[in-house]
Motif scaffolding. Sequence first.
Motif: not given
Length: 238
Positions: A41-43, A92-97, A68-71
Amino acid sequence: CGAIWVGDLGMLVVLTGFMGVGKTTIGNRLARALGVSLMDTDEMVESRCGMSVRKIVEDRGEKIFRRFETEAIGMLPARARTAVSLGGGALGRSKNLQSLRRRGGIIVYLEAPLGVLRTRLRRTQTEARPLWAKKGPGGLALLFKKRSRAYEGSADLVIRASGRPATEIAREVIERASEISNGKADADQSSSRGKVVRDSRQARPARSAAHSPISAGGPTRSSHESAGVQAGGAGPSR
Ligand code: S3P
């Protein structure tokens, strides 16, 4: 790793863990064994923005980087055979999980003691990691403690990622993720015959004490120290 049966079901294996634990290194091994490319995801963020994570955080702030990470996470495929490496703060963001769970992601927490990570990350590598660079030793220890709890709470699997080679760790990831994936496939078949389907959280296998950082046997650190874990093996690739 190639000989392991990975099931008919698409297996989205998602590696998480603290900075420097070797998510990218192990992820690349894992991806090779699965015959896919690693989605880091960083890349993904870097190639979208045309600048490094460090520069994004410095110039535009962590909040924007997290967006951006979430996107990037939102662009991952669902239920396809994929190896994913998350940045250490992504959960750290619950929406990502939630987004990863919706995609059928099997969350694998690669864990290692902070002392090992400190040894592994040379100065240049910590400079590339803005969150590491700006924390003092005390702040880093606090962040590590807080994050470790979050990783543990989100993970389907906890896998020791220190004191042994990356290839061996990747192999364990595939073996144990396959067990979960195949369990899901069985559950899906049962459901088509009118039986109850377990969701992915319920399908989590009990973690063995040897792999659990907060097992009844005591805190992570002591179990690692008694196992004589050293730095090396699955170090960071950056
Ligand atoms: C971060 C970890 C980094 C990167 C960013 C923020 C974090 O990824 O996403 O610097 O908050 O822990 P790695 O875990 O791959 O170093």
